[in-house]
Design a protein around this motif. Sequence first.
Motif, short mmCIF file in Angstrom:
data_model
loop_
_atom_site.label_atom_id
_atom_site.label_comp_id
_atom_site.label_asym_id
_atom_site.label_seq_id
_atom_site.Cartn_x
_atom_site.Cartn_y
_atom_site.Cartn_z
N VAL A 17 -9.21 4.71 25.02
CA VAL A 17 -10.66 4.81 25.23
C VAL A 17 -11.31 3.45 25.00
O VAL A 17 -12.12 3.00 25.83
N LEU A 18 -10.98 2.80 23.90
CA LEU A 18 -11.58 1.50 23.61
C LEU A 18 -11.29 0.49 24.72
O LEU A 18 -12.17 -0.25 25.15
N ARG A 19 -10.06 0.45 25.17
CA ARG A 19 -9.68 -0.48 26.23
C ARG A 19 -10.40 -0.17 27.53
O ARG A 19 -10.92 -1.06 28.20
N GLU A 20 -10.46 1.11 27.90
CA GLU A 20 -11.06 1.49 29.18
C GLU A 20 -12.58 1.35 29.18
O GLU A 20 -13.17 1.02 30.21
N VAL A 21 -13.23 1.63 28.06
CA VAL A 21 -14.69 1.46 27.98
C VAL A 21 -15.04 -0.01 28.15
O VAL A 21 -15.89 -0.39 28.96
N ALA A 22 -14.36 -0.88 27.38
CA ALA A 22 -14.63 -2.31 27.48
C ALA A 22 -14.27 -2.84 28.86
O ALA A 22 -15.04 -3.60 29.48
N GLY A 23 -13.12 -2.45 29.37
CA GLY A 23 -12.69 -2.91 30.69
C GLY A 23 -13.59 -2.41 31.81
O GLY A 23 -13.92 -3.15 32.73
N GLY A 24 -13.99 -1.15 31.74
CA GLY A 24 -14.88 -0.58 32.76
C GLY A 24 -16.24 -1.26 32.76
O GLY A 24 -16.80 -1.55 33.82
N TRP A 69 -15.64 -4.78 34.20
CA TRP A 69 -15.26 -4.74 35.62
C TRP A 69 -16.47 -4.39 36.49
O TRP A 69 -16.79 -5.10 37.45
N PHE A 70 -17.13 -3.28 36.17
CA PHE A 70 -18.24 -2.84 37.02
C PHE A 70 -19.52 -3.64 36.76
O PHE A 70 -20.37 -3.73 37.64
N GLY A 71 -19.64 -4.22 35.58
CA GLY A 71 -20.80 -5.04 35.28
C GLY A 71 -20.79 -6.36 36.03
O GLY A 71 -21.85 -6.93 36.31
#
Length: 126
Positions: free
Chosen positions: A113-120, A123-125
């Motif tokens: 979750v931590l990795r995907e929240v930060a990565g998402g 990435w999308f930002g």
Amino acid sequence: MGVSAPMVGSMAESAVLFLAYNQIQDIIKYANNMKEDEELATRQLCLAGGLSGAVVSYVLTPVELIKCRLQMQGYLPELSRSGTKHRGPISLFRHILRHEGVFGLYKGHTGTVLREVAGGAAWFGT
């Protein structure tokens, strides 16, 4: 095992990620009384990306857990309580469900979750 399991996991990840991202963008627009064709601000895109990362982590955690256990079973035989090597992802999936239950598929979820929240968000930002 081949390439079929990673392909299926990647397809599921992409489908969930982009579906969640689009739905979350719509929710943000609705909450801010924005028109459907209005562009979101960068911070809103980061928010949508981070939240979609949180959603996709529920798909990714079991996929990555199974992938990692299959890769490591030759090095760490204790990963399989029965001591047998699993021939593929379905065998290991059934084993985890039988011996650890559904929650066994979500070991390591916090890190994902931590990795995907930060990565998402990143990435999308951008």
